[in-house]
Design an enzyme around this catalytic site. Structure first.
Site, PDB file in Angstrom:
ATOM      1  N   MET A 130     -28.535  30.179 -22.094  1.00 48.98           N
ATOM      2  CA  MET A 130     -27.111  29.863 -21.910  1.00 48.98           C
ATOM      3  C   MET A 130     -26.538  29.173 -23.144  1.00 48.98           C
ATOM      4  SD  MET A 130     -26.279  31.319 -19.199  1.00 48.98           S
ATOM      5  CE  MET A 130     -24.594  30.757 -19.236  1.00 48.98           C
ATOM      6  N   GLU A 131     -27.347  28.351 -23.807  1.00 52.94           N
ATOM      7  CA  GLU A 131     -26.897  27.696 -25.031  1.00 52.94           C
ATOM      8  C   GLU A 131     -26.672  28.719 -26.137  1.00 52.94           C
ATOM      9  OE1 GLU A 131     -28.261  24.631 -22.356  1.00 52.94           O
ATOM     10  OE2 GLU A 131     -29.130  26.567 -22.897  1.00 52.94           O
ATOM     11  N   ASP A 137      -9.849  33.316 -33.678  1.00 51.88           N
ATOM     12  CA  ASP A 137      -8.740  32.390 -33.924  1.00 51.88           C
ATOM     13  C   ASP A 137      -8.400  32.324 -35.413  1.00 51.88           C
ATOM     14  OD1 ASP A 137      -6.822  30.312 -33.139  1.00 51.88           O
ATOM     15  OD2 ASP A 137      -8.186  28.953 -34.197  1.00 51.88           O
ATOM     16  N   LEU A 195     -23.792  24.537 -13.703  1.00 48.18           N
ATOM     17  CA  LEU A 195     -25.138  24.257 -13.216  1.00 48.18           C
ATOM     18  C   LEU A 195     -26.200  24.217 -14.316  1.00 48.18           C
ATOM     19  CD1 LEU A 195     -25.021  26.300  -9.894  1.00 48.18           C
ATOM     20  CD2 LEU A 195     -24.529  23.874 -10.263  1.00 48.18           C
ATOM     21  N   CYS A 196     -25.767  24.206 -15.583  1.00 48.05           N
ATOM     22  CA  CYS A 196     -26.720  24.090 -16.695  1.00 48.05           C
ATOM     23  C   CYS A 196     -27.146  22.641 -16.874  1.00 48.05           C
ATOM     24  CB  CYS A 196     -26.086  24.585 -17.995  1.00 48.05           C
ATOM     25  SG  CYS A 196     -26.007  26.364 -18.110  1.00 48.05           S
ATOM     26  N   HIS A 197     -28.427  22.467 -17.183  1.00 53.73           N
ATOM     27  CA  HIS A 197     -28.961  21.132 -17.459  1.00 53.73           C
ATOM     28  C   HIS A 197     -28.641  20.745 -18.907  1.00 53.73           C
ATOM     29  CE1 HIS A 197     -31.399  22.398 -14.022  1.00 53.73           C
ATOM     30  NE2 HIS A 197     -31.550  21.106 -13.771  1.00 53.73           N
TER      31      HIS A 197
END
Length: 176
Positions: free
Chosen positions: A118-119, A133, A81-83
């Site tokens: 969120m980014e 990793d 739901l992120c733009h």
């Protein structure tokens, strides 16, 4: 037939309970910034290899930095739901601590109608995963923890920072 959310309902849930992407078209465009952190715990010996770019797979910090930048740019593809946002800048920094941990910081900037928390979280988590990793061949027991937003600015809700005592003790009971 479109169902808009009820005024008292959650912003991402319509009246029938289904999820939807929030309409941000009426929001004011502002400069926005967010910073997030995560910590990777390893051994002092592995940290020495990381700082000397001596890992078997190559320069672990360079790879993790690029992965973090790519993660920020791909956030709307990963989080449903992120733009999609016009990312202006992504900065990934590493603080190596003698005890064998790496603090990873991600700062993301944009000029837009919704924030970049969120980014920043996606950037820091992607950088942490890439670092894991890169070192797993020499330390399969490394741990990633402490992922959180430290600060944000811009937008209707304004600016905030986590208090310094909370930055020093992320496992404490205080919350911003």
């Amino acid at each position: 037939m479109s169902q808009e959310p009820l005024p008292s309902a959650l912003s991402h849930v319509r009246a029938d309970g289904s999820a939807h992407m929030v309409d941000v078209s009426a929001k004011v465009e502002t400069s926005r910034e967010a910073t997030a952190e995560a910590t990777l715990h390893t051994t002092a010996e592995v940290l020495a290899l990381v700082s000397a770019a001596g890992m078997p797979k190559g320069d672990a910090l360079a790879v993790a930095r690029i992965a973090g930048i790519m993660g920020a740019k791909k956030t709307s593809e990963l989080i449903p739901l992120c733009h999609p946002l016009p990312i202006s800048k992504v900065v990934i920094d590493f603080e190596l601590e003698a005890a064998g941990s790496v603090r990873i910081l991600a700062t993301v900037k944009t000029r837009g109608v919704t924030g970049v928390e969120m980014e920043a979280l996606t950037a820091v988590s992607t950088a942490a995963l890439a670092l894991y990793d890169m070192i797993k061949a020499v330390d399969k027991h490394a741990i990633i923890d402490g992922m959180r937003v430290l600060a944000k600015s811009g937008g209707k809700s304004g600016s905030w920072n986590i208090a310094p005592q909370q930055q020093e003790n992320p496992q404490g009971e205080l919350r911003a």
